[in-house]
Enzyme design. Sequence first.
Site: not given
Length: 483
Positions: A156, A384, A179-180, A254, A232-233, A288, A461
């Site tokens: 995202n 969500e 790792k993207p 996060e 991520g989730s 998020c 962050e």
Amino acid sequence: MKLNYPELFQQACYIDGEWVAENGETKAVTNPSTGQVIGEVPFLGEEQAKQCVSAAQTAYEKWKKTTANHRADVLRRWYDLMIEHIDDLATILTLEQGKPFNEAKGEITYAASFVQWYSEEARRAYGEIVPSHRENGKIVVTKEPIGVVAAITPWNFPAAMITRKCAPAFAAGCSMVLKPAQETPFTALALAKLAQEAGLPKGLFNVVTGDSYAIGDVFTKDKRVRKVSFTGSTNVGKILMNQSASTIKKLALELGGNAPFIVFEDADIDAAVEGAMIAKFRNAGQTCVCANRLFVHDAVYDEFAQKLAARVMQLKVGDGFEDGVSIGPLINQSSVAKVQEHVDDAVARGANILCGGLLDEEKLFVAPYVLTEMNDDMLMATEETFGPVAPLFRFHDEQEVLERANDTEYGLAAYFYTQSLGRAWRVADELEVGMVGINEGLISTAAAPFGGVKESGLGREGSRHGMDEFLELKYMLMGGLDR
Ligand code: SIN
């Protein structure tokens, strides 16, 4: 794709300072606006993930000994290159992620701001001298880089979620294996290309694409990796936390959110509508920190609903490169299906649709929704949605709305609008979240600590606190001092 600097588009991984495009398996990346293939990246696995870790370990041993000034200068050059190539970076980002080009440029500026911030913060990893408990002693506390960091980042924010992790890591003296997301690897690889040109030494920043399970396994289980940073989730965060347990890694997670956005009866309604537009519809609702539940006081409910729907109906949906588009496609079919499921569930339980709808069964475009008469039994109250849907829940008093706002396992962000100073403090204190927007719909900035409580994650962050995440404290007791 027209780029001023075509070398930014790399269809290869970046491992130990080399661009690796093996002849083996590859994975195609598609443009969510058109469904067309943009390019392919290597589909690598365990062996190459281990190579990345080895390279990062070697690079770390040297990098940690460089001066803070040197690290600051390299980061500053990287920042300058990102700004110089902002149009190309945003083009790649819009192509693979779908967000409107101007919004993509905004994300590159946001991403670069972390590099700029930590180029400055690099010089300020101060330790301390603590008054000693011994007459002939001194207590000295220093900060040391944690070591090799593994990062796993989402689709995202293909640029900002990377720099928010690696800029403080490099500033602190750490190295990184990244790792993207498989949907958006090209932005990550373009950032790596610029990092290389900025003078980041080989092996310090490694970008590997491919098998998520195999790579994630190495990242979480290899003893040389000392920290895992994931955005991520919540479900995947729990898996990574479990896997990291065997080697007791430091974690930054996060994760998901279920942000309440509360409009009190004393709010400036026009300001609240503008705040809701950004808190809800930024990146087509795929953030998020997006407002997931909009609680509106009964006394201003109808006015807010009408004004919000009027604004939402003006939003143009389409390909992010088209003029005037402010809502791009969703990332994939399962995202569209989730929006559809949430809306169908709400309507079946009594919600009204003021505006919105699926535009094309085949494509990923969704016209943004405003729903009224929501209740807490609907899916959207607890899950969500991660899409462009603004569900309006009615409330009657402050205590009631606070209980409902906090009645979730998540605790990332919350927003509220009021003109009362006393209420502003009271409500901000009571909300069980890591971040609060008070009369503000956009809270993200490099200057502030971003992160959540409860199942929304661990760590922060951004800001000076983001740097501490990559540093370990070492305490030295010096005894026997001749005084
Ligand atoms: C996210 O959605 O994960 C990050 C959003 C932000 O930085 O604003």
